[in-house]
Design an enzyme around this catalytic site. Structure first.
Site, PDB file in Angstrom:
ATOM      1  N   ASP A 346      -0.388  -5.526   0.006  1.00 21.82           N
ATOM      2  CA  ASP A 346      -0.902  -4.330   1.212  1.00 21.82           C
ATOM      3  C   ASP A 346       0.374  -4.582   1.908  1.00 21.82           C
ATOM      4  O   ASP A 346       0.978  -5.575   2.251  1.00 21.82           O
ATOM      5  CB  ASP A 346      -2.061  -5.220   1.955  1.00 21.82           C
ATOM      6  CG  ASP A 346      -2.687  -4.150   2.870  1.00 21.82           C
ATOM      7  OD1 ASP A 346      -3.183  -2.995   2.317  1.00 21.82           O
ATOM      8  OD2 ASP A 346      -2.343  -4.288   4.208  1.00 21.82           O
ATOM      9  N   ILE A 347       0.660  -3.205   2.286  1.00 19.82           N
ATOM     10  CA  ILE A 347       1.850  -3.011   3.110  1.00 19.82           C
ATOM     11  C   ILE A 347       1.528  -3.434   4.647  1.00 19.82           C
ATOM     12  O   ILE A 347       0.467  -3.052   5.290  1.00 19.82           O
ATOM     13  CB  ILE A 347       2.328  -1.348   3.489  1.00 19.82           C
ATOM     14  CG1 ILE A 347       2.677  -0.978   1.856  1.00 19.82           C
ATOM     15  CG2 ILE A 347       3.534  -1.430   4.238  1.00 19.82           C
ATOM     16  CD1 ILE A 347       3.162   0.356   2.089  1.00 19.82           C
ATOM     17  N   GLU A 390      -2.898   2.028   2.010  1.00 21.76           N
ATOM     18  CA  GLU A 390      -1.555   1.217   1.764  1.00 21.76           C
ATOM     19  C   GLU A 390      -1.649  -0.098   0.826  1.00 21.76           C
ATOM     20  O   GLU A 390      -0.708  -0.879   0.766  1.00 21.76           O
ATOM     21  CB  GLU A 390      -1.051   0.778   3.443  1.00 21.76           C
ATOM     22  CG  GLU A 390      -1.905  -0.239   3.674  1.00 21.76           C
ATOM     23  CD  GLU A 390      -3.014   0.300   4.703  1.00 21.76           C
ATOM     24  OE1 GLU A 390      -3.153  -0.539   5.558  1.00 21.76           O
ATOM     25  OE2 GLU A 390      -3.363   1.220   4.513  1.00 21.76           O
TER      26      GLU A 390
END
Length: 474
Positions: A346-347, A390
């Site tokens: 995950d960003i 994301e």
């Protein structure tokens, strides 16, 4: 076999009106009776080596291919043409095995091999090949048909012209020329129809252009007369080829050495050849259209499949493809008793990135991250996918726990190397990812949700630990 009996047999062979050749495999020599020597113009002893036949011109009647005398013994050839057109002789071949090492053939002249026989039989054989849509040797067969019609009509040149796609120019695609006649095919490419107005006026009206003496053409055919003079043509006969009543080309014969008064039988023959070639070209055209349609369908299916399985923004695999692939890879690894690993990443603080830099910048960042993930997946079977928003996933078949962790480290390095500024992140001054890893040795009843949930828990732990972390479940 005794010498006396051998002598007696050859005396008998010499008495019958039949050409006989015997091949002795042990001695590798051929023995000819007098009729065979006369027929083949062989002089000297009756026992000869194969080089004696080197000047013979033999062609398999079924396909017009040149063959040797030796091939007559080792193949199923039944009919050959001896000599060159138009003086060829048709020979029927009969085979007989004398013993383990001796084979015999007889060559029987077919005295019915008149001009009509020659033409009819050649055309009947090539027509089946030309009409066959699966035929891959169309050029050779058209050339052979042109040779047949040119020879039987006692012409010096025969040819096929086809209109180009613009329908305003014509091209000489195939040509046969007699011995000593200059070929014109190369200079007759993309010829504008307007340069031969009279020819096409007549051809469009009657689909026939028949001229016994080119010098007798009318004044309005001056352009044609000039062209015929350039090619030394004295007589010409052309038949139009049509698709759906539209003129698409023509075949023709020219006489250069002498004038020829074209007869009704000449017209019938060239129309027959024209019909055969026309049907062949139609079939080839239909085949090409069918192949094009099939290629377009395949291409469309590939595009549709890609659209159905590719994330529109990042151009990597989408959630749908991820779900399908993970399920099939679990089963495959279970069958082969191999591990399977899943990375969910995950960003970090991506909402802050979007809020402060804008969604356009956010989309660009997603694309860069996705491209980096895809480039790291070099092995066959490794799949990077956009899971949602994301969040990304990487499927690693046949990868154990240590390999999965090393892979996550490699991704982390690649993302850091992108150096995408993110001054609103509390994890680092640039974009980073949090990783959750899980490795399983699946069984037949292992399901995707178990593996996804385990990797997701590991991802949650990475975020809880301060983000920009790699955590492994279990």
């Amino acid at each position: 076999m005794s010498h006396d009996s051998d002598k007696t047999i050859w005396q008998v062979f010499n008495l019958i009106n039949l050409a006989v050749i015997v091949y002795d495999n042990k001695n590798q020599h051929y023995t000819l009776n007098q009729h065979a020597k006369t027929l083949l113009s062989i002089e000297g002893e009756r026992a000869v080596k194969k080089d004696v036949f080197s000047n013979l011109v033999l062609r398999d009647f079924s396909n017009d291919e040149v063959v040797s005398v030796g091939q007559l013994f080792s193949s199923d050839i039944t009919t050959v043409l001896l000599g060159s057109e138009p003086t060829s002789q048709l020979l029927n071949i009969n085979h007989a095995v004398v013993d383990d090492s001796v084979t015999m053939i007889t060559l029987e002249q077919d005295h019915t091999f008149t001009e009509q026989y020659n033409f009819d039989h050649i055309i009947s054989k090539i027509s089946t090949k030309l009409i066959d849509i699966q035929n891959d040797n169309i050029d050779q067969q058209i050339n052979f048909a042109l040779k047949a019609i040119g020879t039987v009509l006692k012409a010096d040149r025969s040819y096929l012209f086809e209109f180009n796609t613009d329908n305003e120019t014509i091209t000489n695609t195939h040509e046969w020329v007699n011995t000593g006649i200059i070929a014109c095919k190369d200079r007759l490419q993309n010829v504008p129809k307007v340069e031969l107005p009279y020819f096409f006026e007549v051809m469009n009206e009657s689909h026939l252009f028949q001229v016994n003496d080119t010098e007798q053409l009318p004044t309005k055919a001056d352009a044609e007369k000039a062209e015929f003079k350039e090619q030394s043509i004295q007589s010409v006969l052309c038949i139009g080829l049509r698709f759906d009543d539209e003129l698409v080309g023509f075949i023709g014969c020219d006489c250069v050495k002498t004038k020829r008064h074209w007869s009704k039988i000449d017209l019938i023959r060239i129309k027959l050849v024209g019909e055969i070639i026309n049907n062949a070209l139609k079939n080839i055209n239909y085949k090409k259209k069918l192949q094009l349609t099939q290629q377009q369908l395949v291409s469309a299916n590939i595009k549709l499949n890609k659209l159905a399985n590719t994330d529109a923004l990042t151009n990597i695999a989408n959630r749908r493809f991820f779900d399908t692939t993970l399920k099939s890879e679990i089963k495959r690894c279970a069958r082969h008793h191999q591990p399977i690993s899943l990375i969910m990443c995950d960003i970090d603080f991506f909402k802050r990135y979007n809020d402060n830099y804008g969604h356009q910048k956010g989309d660009d960042a997603l694309k860069q991250v996705a491209r980096a993930l895809k480039n790291v997946c070099k092995r066959e079977g490794d799949i990077a996918a956009r899971y949602g928003g994301e969040e990304f996933t990487i499927i690693l078949p046949a990868s154990n726990k240590e390999q999965c962790h090393e892979f996550a480290l490699l991704i982390q390095q690649k993302i850091n190397a992108l150096n995408i500024l993110h001054e609103f992140s509390s994890a680092a001054p640039h974009i980073t990812l949090s990783f959750g890893c899980f490795t399983s040795y699946p069984k037949a009843d292992t399901n995707t949700q178990t593996i996804i949930k385990s990797a997701d828990i590991a991802l949650y732990n990475a975020k809880k630990a301060g983000r920009n972390q790699i955590c492994t479940f279990g």
